[in-house]
Design a protein around this motif. Structure first.
Motif, PDB file in Angstrom:
ATOM      1  N   ILE A 228       0.133   4.281  -0.209  1.00  0.00           N
ATOM      2  CA  ILE A 228      -0.421   5.438   0.501  1.00  0.00           C
ATOM      3  C   ILE A 228      -0.118   5.341   1.994  1.00  0.00           C
ATOM      4  O   ILE A 228       0.361   6.290   2.617  1.00  0.00           O
ATOM      5  CB  ILE A 228      -1.935   5.547   0.256  1.00  0.00           C
ATOM      6  CG1 ILE A 228      -2.195   5.814  -1.234  1.00  0.00           C
ATOM      7  CG2 ILE A 228      -2.544   6.645   1.129  1.00  0.00           C
ATOM      8  CD1 ILE A 228      -3.643   5.830  -1.617  1.00  0.00           C
ATOM      9  N   ASP A 229      -0.395   4.174   2.584  1.00  0.00           N
ATOM     10  CA  ASP A 229      -0.141   3.982   4.014  1.00  0.00           C
ATOM     11  C   ASP A 229       1.246   3.405   4.290  1.00  0.00           C
ATOM     12  O   ASP A 229       1.620   3.224   5.445  1.00  0.00           O
ATOM     13  CB  ASP A 229      -1.189   3.046   4.611  1.00  0.00           C
ATOM     14  CG  ASP A 229      -2.569   3.666   4.630  1.00  0.00           C
ATOM     15  OD1 ASP A 229      -2.656   4.904   4.695  1.00  0.00           O
ATOM     16  OD2 ASP A 229      -3.562   2.921   4.568  1.00  0.00           O
TER      17      ASP A 229
ATOM     18  N   ASP B  10       0.860  -1.170   0.000  1.00  0.00           N
ATOM     19  CA  ASP B  10       0.000   0.000   0.000  1.00  0.00           C
ATOM     20  C   ASP B  10       0.905   1.232   0.000  1.00  0.00           C
ATOM     21  O   ASP B  10       1.526   1.559   1.012  1.00  0.00           O
ATOM     22  CB  ASP B  10      -0.898  -0.001   1.239  1.00  0.00           C
ATOM     23  CG  ASP B  10      -1.899   1.144   1.241  1.00  0.00           C
ATOM     24  OD1 ASP B  10      -1.614   2.189   0.623  1.00  0.00           O
ATOM     25  OD2 ASP B  10      -2.959   0.989   1.870  1.00  0.00           O
TER      26      ASP B  10
END
Length: 200
Positions: free
Chosen positions: A136-137, A134
């Motif tokens: 984004i995270d 991920d």
């Protein structure tokens, strides 16, 4: 405990559309004591089993013939490795005899998916580690992906550390279509009651 459905249940198993299969599966599961809710969306039909003893189970059948099953144990990451292992073996049609105890228990530093992966490999199944990132995270998600080389038509099962199980196969690969799916799910979930017409 392996369950089988009565061959003389009187259910019409000729409709292989997603909606038809879901209706048949729902009726067969009801015979085993399960309650299920149906919902439809474009291109698929879903059945959610609402009273499975140890978790929530959702089955989707798509127009292309793909079948997926998501199982989320109530215990989550504290789910018993033995329960997860039994579920995977049932989904992939693997005999459950001869499973060594040392492959079942969690040890410090060993994750649930690791215990399951080791046990499956000990049973001669093909086990791969799947990773996804991920961006984004900035986190990484990992699960073990398991197949049975002797029963390729049973598809693939993935297990994550939160205890969730994801199964995918194609309905044409399962004997009896709806019946094959219903028997597999019944074997995996272990029904809360044993009505007449079931052999254990």
């Amino acid at each position: 405990m392996t369950m089988t459905l009565d061959n003389d249940a009187g259910i019409d198993v000729t409709d292989i559309t997603p909606g038809g299969l879901i209706n048949e599966i729902s009726e067969m599961l009801a015979q085993q004591g399960f309650d299920a809710r149906r919902s439809d969306s474009e291109g698929s039909s879903r059945l959610t089993i609402t009273n499975a003893p140890k978790g929530r189970c959702e089955i989707d059948i798509y127009d292309c013939g793909s079948v997926t099953c998501d199982y989320f144990p109530w215990a989550g990451e504290r789910a018993s490795p033995a329960d997860i292992i039994r579920a995977v073996l049932r989904l992939l049609a693997v005999p459950q005899d001869g499973l060594a105890d040392d492959h079942v228990e969690l040890h410090p530093g060993i994750t649930l998916k690791s215990v399951v992966g080791r046990a499956m490999r000990a049973k001669g199944l093909k086990v791969d580690l799947w990773l996804s990132a991920d961006e984004i995270d900035f986190s990484v998600y990992a699960e073990v992906a398991i197949t049975n080389p002797e029963q390729p038509g049973r598809g693939i099962v993935c297990v994550a550390d939160d205890g969730s199980i994801w199964w995918e196969c194609h309905v044409d690969e399962l004997t009896g279509h709806a019946r094959g799916i219903a028997v597999t799910l019944t074997d995996m979930l272990v029904p809360p009651v044993s009505p007449a017409g079931i052999s254990t």
